[in-house]
Scaffold this active site. Structure first.
Site, PDB file in Angstrom:
ATOM      1  N   ARG A 151       0.807  12.863   0.599  1.00 12.64           N
ATOM      2  CA  ARG A 151       0.319  12.872  -0.700  1.00 12.64           C
ATOM      3  C   ARG A 151      -0.015  14.430  -0.973  1.00 12.64           C
ATOM      4  NH1 ARG A 151      -0.421   7.638   1.163  1.00 12.64           N
ATOM      5  NH2 ARG A 151       0.903   6.263  -0.106  1.00 12.64           N
ATOM      6  N   ASP A 180       5.718   9.810   3.559  1.00 11.37           N
ATOM      7  CA  ASP A 180       5.270   8.687   2.758  1.00 11.37           C
ATOM      8  C   ASP A 180       6.326   8.773   1.547  1.00 11.37           C
ATOM      9  OD1 ASP A 180       3.950   6.563   1.024  1.00 11.37           O
ATOM     10  OD2 ASP A 180       2.479   6.700   2.962  1.00 11.37           O
ATOM     11  N   HIS A 241       7.349   2.681   2.188  1.00  8.31           N
ATOM     12  CA  HIS A 241       6.787   3.968   1.586  1.00  8.31           C
ATOM     13  C   HIS A 241       7.746   5.114   2.014  1.00  8.31           C
ATOM     14  CE1 HIS A 241       2.884   3.073   0.475  1.00  8.31           C
ATOM     15  NE2 HIS A 241       2.610   2.101   1.248  1.00  8.31           N
ATOM     16  N   GLU A 305       2.942  -2.565   3.556  1.00 10.57           N
ATOM     17  CA  GLU A 305       2.973  -2.425   1.838  1.00 10.57           C
ATOM     18  C   GLU A 305       4.490  -2.624   1.677  1.00 10.57           C
ATOM     19  OE1 GLU A 305      -1.135  -0.852   0.149  1.00 10.57           O
ATOM     20  OE2 GLU A 305       0.389   0.700   0.690  1.00 10.57           O
ATOM     21  N   TRP A 371      -6.383  -2.582   8.994  1.00  7.86           N
ATOM     22  CA  TRP A 371      -6.682  -1.807   7.621  1.00  7.86           C
ATOM     23  C   TRP A 371      -7.339  -3.031   6.791  1.00  7.86           C
ATOM     24  CZ3 TRP A 371      -4.692  -1.399   2.538  1.00  7.86           C
ATOM     25  CH2 TRP A 371      -3.348  -2.008   2.502  1.00  7.86           C
ATOM     26  N   ASP A 394     -11.338   8.312   3.195  1.00  5.39           N
ATOM     27  CA  ASP A 394     -11.095   8.697   1.448  1.00  5.39           C
ATOM     28  C   ASP A 394     -11.785   7.820   0.426  1.00  5.39           C
ATOM     29  OD1 ASP A 394      -8.789   6.741   2.823  1.00  5.39           O
ATOM     30  OD2 ASP A 394      -8.761   6.485   0.492  1.00  5.39           O
ATOM     31  N   TRP A 427      -6.654   8.954   3.457  1.00  2.00           N
ATOM     32  CA  TRP A 427      -5.316   8.974   2.422  1.00  2.00           C
ATOM     33  C   TRP A 427      -5.662  10.017   1.315  1.00  2.00           C
ATOM     34  CZ3 TRP A 427      -1.422   6.131   4.512  1.00  2.00           C
ATOM     35  CH2 TRP A 427      -1.989   5.480   5.389  1.00  2.00           C
TER      36      TRP A 427
END
Ligand code: ACM
Ligand code: ZN
Length: 716
Positions: A151, A180, A241, A305, A371, A394, A427
């Protein structure tokens, strides 16, 4: 007077022998009443320990130019192996003219060194260690951190400085989140487009952003980490991702359409097509090149995800499911993880994945990084997997306060069974090299102590933290000391003064704010008054340098700014609506629907009415709306503009529509404008924002009501 003597002596002894503020605090420590001076020290390492002794000798040489190895005339420091000690353990025995360090293994040397560094005191007469007996070893083998370099990108030099800080706290795992959606950051020679295309994105403002590590740079980081006792665990995300990889090689997706590297955050539907062999060839090639760069016994494949929509609609994936006898797409994910696990096993590596890999069943030899909380941890335990717990650094300081970090407990229902340890992932959506320190300091101090000792940090942790915080700040790391966000600003129009008041919320009192308008600039701390329209920028500064991107505040002066507004129904209160001026305060929104300027309605058609106080000549009515499909915000179908002279009888001026597609794409701000051919006179103006209806089938929110977001009703 005699009664004060013991007190005075005690105070004097504190001054003479202040205990070092060790973090993590050792398992057993006894301070003795003397010093071992470091000017004339000679290191004597047991045979076989010479190589691992190098960092210790380097450290001593940096303190004292006279430090040597194997000089009989100097004060000896013995480095000895003691196989009786627990794994990673060490014992320090420091006497005035001789010192001994016993270690169980190579890791023990790094741990001993970390403690000795913190024990080193430099006074006018030189440097010394207080005499002491310390016996120490860790509770958890996995004392980790994770950094997302996708990111936002972090250069190699920066990573080395970060590894220095980890080593000081005996953190021994650096989980490197290398790929990602928003960027592929590691060179793969067989697939050059991964970094030629996948490492770069074009931000909303046109800026090209990105970067990547060459394989030589990766080796440099891995070597540097090893020299500091840290293992680098790479993460290559699969099967989700992966939008950056698909941007480079669209044929790896189910639809094979060319998509850009996204500039927004969240979860994307396009994932690798696991049904086709081409994807498996790609993954094999990638692992063939990347696995040899990392000596770690573990390899992280992400696995979190993963929306199943593309696989559901893909004939190739469906064929694969039937061929393998898989009941659904969750089983297809489990099949894909298992296949990847086999490829890694053939290379001698143990697979780590986020806890989603438990869905559909996973082999019990995989390590689960938990997580999503205790339930997932229990599931991992029941399935026989070893696991890594997490605390997300984060997280905003308002939700993850320092006190909550101090309470972090990696155990599951009070037990360490199958728990390797933990990571404190960052993150990087909201972090970059300028401000990573704000997420990790001082949080990393109690966190490291918890993982090392296996217990809650000792009660004096805040006091012991102080010199460490001062040191990292002196080296340019910004730290969070107030459980407050780094920097936000709010702004409101003040009708009585006909100007705008900007109020800064600063995470530290020593942050200042640089501001710039069209023809003025300067620095302020708490508040600023703005009279001129235009685009203003606010940049928080610390130690004189920007610590995050500028906030930009577009201000327009128009007839509506002096009007009385009515809004019906009221917007959702969570976006900070000001009933008096929220839609007519001259303030425009940014691309973020959460910036306080945007207001949202979920379902109904909002009606916004302005009373201009007297009849005015009107040449333009305009409302800006936001579309951000990922978070269920669509442009309204149309905006109906009406005018009135009495507030009772209305005539339609225009119905403004748009032709922006509502499929998942970048965020868009669209102005719905009405410009009558000839100016119209009116005292009242009214806009009705017609909701677009349910979320389209192509979106993650398919079938749910959509939101309408608008920032300002502009009247000219
Ligand atoms: C995750 O936060 N998606 C692992
Ligand atoms: Zn497919």
């Amino acid at each position: 007077m005699p009664r004060l003597l013991p007190l005075i002596l005690w105070l004097l002894s504190l001054g003479l022998h202040a205990q070092p503020s060790l973090i993590p605090w050792p398992r057993s420590v006894e301070w003795l009443d003397s010093r071992f001076r470091l000017e004339y020290v000679s290191l004597h390492a047991d045979p076989g320990l010479e190589v691992v002794a190098t960092p210790l000798l380097d450290f001593l040489s940096a303190i004292s130019a006279k430090a040597t190895a194997n000089d009989e005339l100097l004060h000896p420091l013995y480095l000895r192996r003691d196989p009786q000690l627990p794994k990673e353990g060490y014992v320090l025995d420091i006497a005035p003219t001789r010192a001994e360090v016993r270690v169980s293994d190579a890791a023990g040397v790094f741990n001993a060194l970390a403690t000795l560094r913190q024990m080193t005191t430099t006074a006018e007469g030189g440097s010394y260690w207080p005499c002491a007996r310390i016996a120490d070893h860790p509770a958890y083998a996995w004392r980790g951190t994770m950094l997302d370099v996708s990111r936002h990108f972090y250069p190699v030099d920066f990573l080395e400085r970060y590894l220095d800080e980890l080593a000081r706290l005996k953190i021994n795992i650096f989980h490197w989140h290398l790929t990602d959606d928003q960027g592929w950051r590691i060179e793969v020679k067989k697939y050059p487009r991964l970094t030629e295309v996948g490492a770069w994105r074009t931000e909303a403002d046109g800026r090209r952003y990105g970067g990547f590590y060459t394989q030589e740079e990766v080796k440099r980081v891995v070597r540097y980490a090893a020299e500091h006792g840290i293992t680098v665990v790479p993460e290559i995300e699969f099967p989700g991702h992966c939008r950056a990889a698909l941007a480079a090689y669209p044929e790896l997706g189910c639809r094979k359409d060319t998509l850009p590297v996204p500039t927004t955050w969240g979860v994307f539907q396009d994932v690798y097509c696991v049904g086709q062999e081409a994807t498996w060839t790609f993954m094999q090639d990638v692992l063939d090149e990347l696995v040899p760069l990392f000596p770690s016994a573990y390899f992280h494949i992400g696995g979190d995800e993963v929306p199943k929509d593309r696989w559901h609609a893909c004939p190739v994936c469906q064929r694969r499911m039937h061929a393998e006898g898989l009941p659904d797409e969750h089983a297809l994910q489990a099949w894909a993880v298992k296949r990847l696990q086999g490829m890694l096993k053939a290379k001698g590596k143990t697979l780590i994945g986020w806890d989603e890999i438990l869905e559909g069943g996973v082999d019990s030899t995989a390590v689960i990084e938990v997580w999503r909380g205790d339930d997932q941890a229990r599931k991992a335990r029941a399935n026989g997997n070893r696991m890594i717990r997490t605390i997300y650094f984060d997280a905003s300081p308002a939700s993850l306060t320092l006190e909550r970090v101090e309470q972090f407990d990696p155990r599951v229902d009070g037990s360490d069974l199958q728990v390797l340890g933990a990571e404190c992932p960052v993150w990087s959506e909201g972090r970059d090299p300028r401000n990573l320190g704000y997420s990790v300091f001082p949080r990393q101090f109690p966190y490291a102590e918890r993982l090392w000792t296996g217990d809650a940090p000792r009660a004096d942790i805040r006091e012991r933290m102080r010199p460490h915080v001062a040191r990292v700040e002196s080296e340019g790391w910004i730290t969070a000391t107030q459980d407050a966000d780094l920097f936000t600003a709010s702004i409101r129009y003040e009708p009585a003064r006909k100007d705008w008041l900007v109020t800064a919320q600063r995470g530290r009192p020593d942050i200042t704010v640089a501001f710039a308008g069209s023809d003025t600039s300067g620095v302020f701390t708490d508040s600023l008054r703005v009279r001129e329209a235009g685009t203003w920028s606010l940049t928080p500064l610390w130690q004189g340098k920007p610590v995050q991107d500028a906030l930009t505040i577009p201000i327009v002066r128009h007839l509506g700014v002096e009007a009385a507004q009515t809004v019906s129904p009221l917007p959702n209160p969570k976006y900070g609506f000001d009933p008096a001026k929220g839609m007519s305060d001259g303030l425009l929104g940014s691309e973020s629907f959460r910036d306080g300027q945007w207001q949202g309605w979920w379902g109904p058609d909002p009606v916004i009415t302005l009373d201009l106080g007297q009849e005015q000549e009107i040449t333009e009515l305009s409302i800006r709306c936001l579309q951000d499909v990922a978070v269920w915000i669509l442009l309204p179908r149309e905006v109906i503009y009406e005018t009135s002279t009495d507030g009772k009888h209305w005539s339609t001026l225009e119905r403004a529509t748009h032709d922006v597609p509502n499929d998942p794409g970048p965020r868009i701000i669209h102005a719905f404008s009405a410009r009558p051919a000839t100016p119209t006179k009116a005292r009242y103006v009214r806009a009705t924002l017609v909701n677009a209806g349910p979320m389209p089938a192509s979106s993650l929110g398919a079938g749910n009501p959509s939101w309408v977001f608008a920032d300002e009703f502009v009247v000219r």
